[in-house]
Design a protein around this motif. Structure first.
Motif, PDB file in Angstrom:
ATOM      1  N   PRO A 161      35.249 -28.242 -29.100  1.00  0.00           N
ATOM      2  CA  PRO A 161      34.731 -28.679 -27.797  1.00  0.00           C
ATOM      3  C   PRO A 161      35.818 -29.284 -26.923  1.00  0.00           C
ATOM      4  N   GLN A 162      35.618 -29.203 -25.623  1.00  0.00           N
ATOM      5  CA  GLN A 162      36.527 -29.821 -24.675  1.00  0.00           C
ATOM      6  C   GLN A 162      36.382 -31.342 -24.724  1.00  0.00           C
ATOM      7  N   GLN A 163      37.458 -32.039 -24.421  1.00  0.00           N
ATOM      8  CA  GLN A 163      37.421 -33.498 -24.393  1.00  0.00           C
ATOM      9  C   GLN A 163      36.435 -33.981 -23.323  1.00  0.00           C
ATOM     10  N   ASN A 164      35.746 -35.078 -23.631  1.00  0.00           N
ATOM     11  CA  ASN A 164      34.821 -35.718 -22.688  1.00  0.00           C
ATOM     12  C   ASN A 164      33.684 -34.792 -22.254  1.00  0.00           C
ATOM     13  N   THR A 165      33.260 -33.895 -23.144  1.00  0.00           N
ATOM     14  CA  THR A 165      32.262 -32.890 -22.773  1.00  0.00           C
ATOM     15  C   THR A 165      31.159 -32.826 -23.814  1.00  0.00           C
ATOM     16  N   ILE A 166      29.926 -32.771 -23.329  1.00  0.00           N
ATOM     17  CA  ILE A 166      28.781 -32.503 -24.195  1.00  0.00           C
ATOM     18  C   ILE A 166      28.124 -31.200 -23.744  1.00  0.00           C
ATOM     19  N   TYR A 167      27.446 -30.546 -24.684  1.00  0.00           N
ATOM     20  CA  TYR A 167      26.931 -29.190 -24.462  1.00  0.00           C
ATOM     21  C   TYR A 167      25.423 -29.173 -24.675  1.00  0.00           C
ATOM     22  N   ALA A 168      24.709 -28.608 -23.699  1.00  0.00           N
ATOM     23  CA  ALA A 168      23.248 -28.663 -23.714  1.00  0.00           C
ATOM     24  C   ALA A 168      22.602 -27.294 -23.777  1.00  0.00           C
ATOM     25  N   GLY A 169      23.367 -26.253 -24.067  1.00  0.00           N
ATOM     26  CA  GLY A 169      22.843 -24.905 -23.901  1.00  0.00           C
ATOM     27  C   GLY A 169      22.256 -24.251 -25.115  1.00  0.00           C
ATOM     28  N   GLU A 170      22.014 -25.003 -26.200  1.00  0.00           N
ATOM     29  CA  GLU A 170      21.520 -24.369 -27.424  1.00  0.00           C
ATOM     30  C   GLU A 170      20.545 -25.296 -28.135  1.00  0.00           C
ATOM     31  N   MET A 171      19.542 -24.673 -28.780  1.00  0.00           N
ATOM     32  CA  MET A 171      18.511 -25.403 -29.513  1.00  0.00           C
ATOM     33  C   MET A 171      18.494 -24.899 -30.953  1.00  0.00           C
ATOM     34  N   ASP A 172      18.572 -25.814 -31.921  1.00  0.00           N
ATOM     35  CA  ASP A 172      18.654 -25.473 -33.334  1.00  0.00           C
ATOM     36  C   ASP A 172      17.260 -25.305 -33.916  1.00  0.00           C
ATOM     37  N   LEU A 173      16.977 -24.122 -34.475  1.00  0.00           N
ATOM     38  CA  LEU A 173      15.703 -23.871 -35.152  1.00  0.00           C
ATOM     39  C   LEU A 173      15.907 -23.623 -36.645  1.00  0.00           C
ATOM     40  N   GLY A 174      16.874 -24.284 -37.216  1.00  0.00           N
ATOM     41  CA  GLY A 174      17.104 -24.181 -38.656  1.00  0.00           C
ATOM     42  C   GLY A 174      18.145 -23.140 -38.967  1.00  0.00           C
ATOM     43  N   SER A 175      17.688 -21.954 -39.343  1.00  0.00           N
ATOM     44  CA  SER A 175      18.632 -20.897 -39.708  1.00  0.00           C
ATOM     45  C   SER A 175      19.229 -20.209 -38.494  1.00  0.00           C
ATOM     46  N   VAL A 176      18.627 -20.419 -37.326  1.00  0.00           N
ATOM     47  CA  VAL A 176      19.136 -19.786 -36.110  1.00  0.00           C
ATOM     48  C   VAL A 176      19.236 -20.818 -35.002  1.00  0.00           C
ATOM     49  N   ALA A 177      20.093 -20.518 -34.038  1.00  0.00           N
ATOM     50  CA  ALA A 177      20.199 -21.324 -32.821  1.00  0.00           C
ATOM     51  C   ALA A 177      19.839 -20.430 -31.644  1.00  0.00           C
ATOM     52  N   VAL A 178      18.976 -20.923 -30.776  1.00  0.00           N
ATOM     53  CA  VAL A 178      18.524 -20.126 -29.637  1.00  0.00           C
ATOM     54  C   VAL A 178      18.971 -20.802 -28.350  1.00  0.00           C
ATOM     55  N   PRO A 179      19.176 -20.029 -27.305  1.00  0.00           N
ATOM     56  CA  PRO A 179      19.591 -20.622 -26.035  1.00  0.00           C
ATOM     57  C   PRO A 179      18.523 -21.565 -25.486  1.00  0.00           C
ATOM     58  N   GLN A 180      18.978 -22.625 -24.858  1.00  0.00           N
ATOM     59  CA  GLN A 180      18.075 -23.548 -24.167  1.00  0.00           C
ATOM     60  C   GLN A 180      18.301 -23.384 -22.667  1.00  0.00           C
ATOM     61  N   TYR A 181      17.225 -23.056 -21.959  1.00  0.00           N
ATOM     62  CA  TYR A 181      17.342 -22.743 -20.555  1.00  0.00           C
ATOM     63  C   TYR A 181      16.692 -23.825 -19.694  1.00  0.00           C
ATOM     64  N   ALA A 182      16.935 -23.727 -18.450  1.00  0.00           N
ATOM     65  CA  ALA A 182      16.202 -24.405 -17.377  1.00  0.00           C
ATOM     66  C   ALA A 182      16.528 -25.876 -17.224  1.00  0.00           C
ATOM     67  N   LEU A 183      16.308 -26.692 -18.277  1.00  0.00           N
ATOM     68  CA  LEU A 183      16.337 -28.131 -18.067  1.00  0.00           C
ATOM     69  C   LEU A 183      16.794 -28.841 -19.338  1.00  0.00           C
ATOM     70  N   THR A 184      17.551 -29.913 -19.176  1.00  0.00           N
ATOM     71  CA  THR A 184      17.842 -30.810 -20.280  1.00  0.00           C
ATOM     72  C   THR A 184      17.704 -32.235 -19.789  1.00  0.00           C
ATOM     73  N   ALA A 185      17.395 -33.138 -20.705  1.00  0.00           N
ATOM     74  CA  ALA A 185      17.336 -34.563 -20.380  1.00  0.00           C
ATOM     75  C   ALA A 185      18.652 -35.199 -20.796  1.00  0.00           C
ATOM     76  N   LEU A 186      19.288 -35.889 -19.870  1.00  0.00           N
ATOM     77  CA  LEU A 186      20.514 -36.633 -20.133  1.00  0.00           C
ATOM     78  C   LEU A 186      20.177 -38.115 -20.183  1.00  0.00           C
ATOM     79  N   PHE A 187      20.488 -38.759 -21.310  1.00  0.00           N
ATOM     80  CA  PHE A 187      20.252 -40.195 -21.480  1.00  0.00           C
ATOM     81  C   PHE A 187      21.585 -40.943 -21.470  1.00  0.00           C
ATOM     82  N   TYR A 188      21.622 -42.010 -20.688  1.00  0.00           N
ATOM     83  CA  TYR A 188      22.752 -42.940 -20.695  1.00  0.00           C
ATOM     84  C   TYR A 188      22.242 -44.258 -21.260  1.00  0.00           C
ATOM     85  N   ARG A 189      22.868 -44.717 -22.342  1.00  0.00           N
ATOM     86  CA  ARG A 189      22.442 -45.935 -23.021  1.00  0.00           C
ATOM     87  C   ARG A 189      23.540 -46.988 -22.960  1.00  0.00           C
TER      88      ARG A 189
END
Length: 487
Positions: A161-189
């Motif tokens: 991964p690139q420095q200072n970067t997070i990635y929101a484009g994939e969803m883990d379903l166990g044995s496979v990873a599927v693309p995540q489209y449309a929307l993601t929630a970003l939390f700052y804590r």
């Protein structure tokens, strides 16, 4: 169509989606501390509107902030504040985050999938500063307040991964990873701000800007801000004091409630379990409710994987103990306390965990009633914490800080869900919750750091004296008797 050729079209689409989703939401009254924090206007490529240029918290990327009364959901922590942005993941774009290192114990960014699991995260110590600056979370000599720039990419996380970067484009379903489209929630804590600081740590909130993937064109810059639109209209609405009222509610002792097993949540063992994800959590609740004869430590393997849930934080691991009013009017957990960052007498970065806490929660509503953070806990001579929960009317007279007992109100709930957090453990702290494999009893890995639980009655606590170890032993004997009787 190239990125540059499509930038005008994307600008219009981005504006409609961001405003429609409520991404533009932030503002409010500035505190003296944040009013003095530096601005981005003088920095090339980091343009922004002035703080408070829009009323009621509009025109900034953060939509929602956690709130003890109205946004007390998903089992938050009393020593932390969370800000949320719903980010449309448009093709050929990314989100830029311009922030300053706050005066605080910890901060981070997490992104989430459609079933509320964190998919990627950046911890404070992982975020490199802008040129000429320093990271106060990685370097003891660096002062807080220096600038950094981070990104959310709408693509799968690469092997490198690139420095200072997070990635929101994939969803883990166990044995496979599927693309995540449309929307993601970003939390700052942000956890445990510095003395005299608000939860922004004295530097304001990070700026969010949707831009083209090459960073050459800003599609929708956002304003500097203090407090989001929701739930307080940019801090324009007064505090309701709801949680204070809930803390003070005493549930009337009722013969029905006192019958073992009368209430659907909790078992007499109140076993310590590690939270691995939504599937195992739901199964364990059903197991207790139905009384299924499955030994403790055996986890039912559902098709969906672990990975968290309830908008959990990648940098935290959790144990839970679920109690019911049917088995006692006092409940408690006890464990050896790990050392933490900023602990008096401890060198920088020599702690076992960055932070730990215990919170009393209600399972159905996901609210916390109250919490004990590491810096608030009173430890006994052996270095153990003891957290006790009861109604105010049932609080034992010896459940006081002078006896190394931290008491929390139960609230108007039939259950007490005590959640114990470990955040960012050091690699040599082998007893951290993070190191407990699924299916392994926590005590086998955590040893004395694993919470032990007990039901009790007020008179038993008061008759056991002032030593918390003796009190716990008496209550543990009471709990063991419940289990032997099969109640």
């Amino acid at each position: 169509m190239s990125i540059k050729q499509g930038s005008r079209a994307l600008r219009g689409v981005a504006g409609a989606l961001l405003l429609g989703a409520g991404l533009a939401a932030c503002g409010g009254q500035q505190s003296e501390e944040t009013a003095q924090s530096p601005g981005r206007d003088s920095e090339p490529g980091h343009t922004s509107q002035d703080r408070d240029s829009y009323p009621f918290g509009v025109a900034c990327g953060w939509e929602i902030a956690s709130n003890i009364d109205t946004m007390n959901i998903a089992f938050p922590d009393e020593s932390a504040k969370y800000w949320v942005a719903l980010v449309p993941m448009l093709p050929q774009t990314r989100l830029r985050i311009d922030g300053y290192y706050p005066d605080a114990r910890y901060f981070s960014y997490n992104v989430y999938d459609a079933i509320l699991r964190p998919t990627d995260a950046l911890a404070d110590v992982e975020i490199a500063p802008d040129a000429g600056g320093g990271n106060s979370f990685a370097d003891e000599s660096a002062a807080y307040g220096d600038a950094y720039t981070a990104y959310v990419e709408f693509s799968p996380r690469p092997e490198t991964p690139q420095q200072n970067t997070i990635y929101a484009g994939e969803m883990d379903l166990g044995s496979v990873a599927v693309p995540q489209y449309a929307l993601t929630a970003l939390f700052y804590r942000v956890y445990v701000p510095g003395e005299g600081k608000e939860f922004d740590g004295g530097v304001g909130l990070p700026l969010l800007t949707l831009e083209t993937a090459d960073g050459e064109t800003e599609l929708l810059p956002t304003a500097n801000c203090v407090e989001p639109l929701l739930p307080t209209l940019g801090d324009a609405l007064p505090s309701l004091g709801l949680n204070d009222l809930l803390q003070d509610v005493d549930v009337i002792d009722d013969p029905f409630l006192a019958q073992p097993g009368a209430l659907p949540l909790g078992q007499p063992e109140a076993s310590t379990r590690v939270f691995y994800g939504l599937p195992s959590t739901v199964f364990n609740i059903l197991r207790d409710f139905l009384g299924l004869p499955i030994p403790d430590g055996v986890e039912f393997q559902l098709p969906l994987p672990a990975g968290g849930g309830f908008l959990s934080n990648i940098h935290n691991a959790y144990t839970t103990n679920l109690f019911s009013r049917s088995y006692g009017n006092v409940v408690m957990i006890r464990a050896k306390a790990p050392s933490y960052r900023d602990q008096p007498g401890l060198n920088f970065d020599a702690e076992q965990v960055r932070y730990w806490s215990v919170c009393q929660n209600d399972l159905p509503t996901q609210r916390y009633v109250g919490c004990v953070a590491d810096y608030q806990a009173h430890l006994d001579e052996q270095g153990y914490f003891t957290v006790m929960v009861s109604d105010t009317a049932d609080r034992p007279a010896n459940a006081v800080a002078e006896n190394a007992i931290d008491w929390l109100p139960w609230g108007p709930y039939v259950d007490a869900l005590l959640i114990y957090r470990h955040m960012l453990p050091q690699t040599d702290f082998s007893e951290a919750i993070q190191n407990v494999p699924q299916g392994t009893p926590p005590a086998e890995v955590m040893g004395d750091y694993a919470p032990r639980s007990a039901y009790c009655q007020r008179d038993i606590v008061e008759s056991a004296g002032d030593n918390p170890a003796d009190i716990f032993a008496a209550c543990r004997a009471y709990s063991d008797n419940l289990s032997r009787l099969g109640l």
